[in-house]
Design an enzyme around this catalytic site. Sequence first.
Site, short mmCIF file in Angstrom:
data_model
loop_
_atom_site.label_atom_id
_atom_site.label_comp_id
_atom_site.label_asym_id
_atom_site.label_seq_id
_atom_site.Cartn_x
_atom_site.Cartn_y
_atom_site.Cartn_z
N HIS A 1 141.05 105.85 7.53
CA HIS A 1 141.97 106.70 8.39
C HIS A 1 141.57 108.16 8.54
O HIS A 1 141.01 108.54 7.70
CB HIS A 1 143.29 106.40 7.97
CG HIS A 1 143.55 107.01 6.51
ND1 HIS A 1 143.13 106.25 5.28
CD2 HIS A 1 143.90 108.25 6.03
CE1 HIS A 1 143.49 107.13 4.23
NE2 HIS A 1 144.14 108.22 4.62
N THR A 2 142.04 108.59 9.64
CA THR A 2 141.51 110.24 9.79
C THR A 2 142.46 110.63 11.03
O THR A 2 142.93 109.88 11.68
CB THR A 2 140.22 110.17 10.07
OG1 THR A 2 139.75 111.81 10.11
CG2 THR A 2 139.69 109.93 11.51
#
Length: 151
Positions: A66-67
């Site tokens: 995730h980012t």
Amino acid sequence: MKIKDILTSDCLLVEKSSLTKKQLLEKLSHLAGEKTGLDGMVILNALVERERLGTTGIGRGVALPHTRLEGLKKIFCAFMKTKPTDFESVDKKPVDLLFLLLVPENAGADHLKALASLSRLLRNEKATEKLRQADLPKDLYRIILDNDKDE
């Protein structure tokens, strides 16, 4: 937040080849680029940078790369089932179930709500076992939605 609010049926991949961690992230980044209109390489670079901070391989064969991304309009989620792959997970076990989560830079608490929803599903051993037994994206999607519970 429900997973059905961020994951659509056209964002599921079943990878039959043996790939490296980076290759898995490349495939997910390419899909995310197609669906969001953002540059897949920008997405990949952000994910690789996030992995440098610490692995998103959370254990029990599961990873949650995730980012945050500048220019992303809304939360994006994709799912991939793959052959077991070394993902440098916290428990040192290979990963075969991955949820990609991309959030706008200003997502605030929605980022945490989305991660919590995915984590709830992935802590459900019956659900993860069903995901490991299914091979078609439509079946995977149904399993995810059937186990998309609020706590």
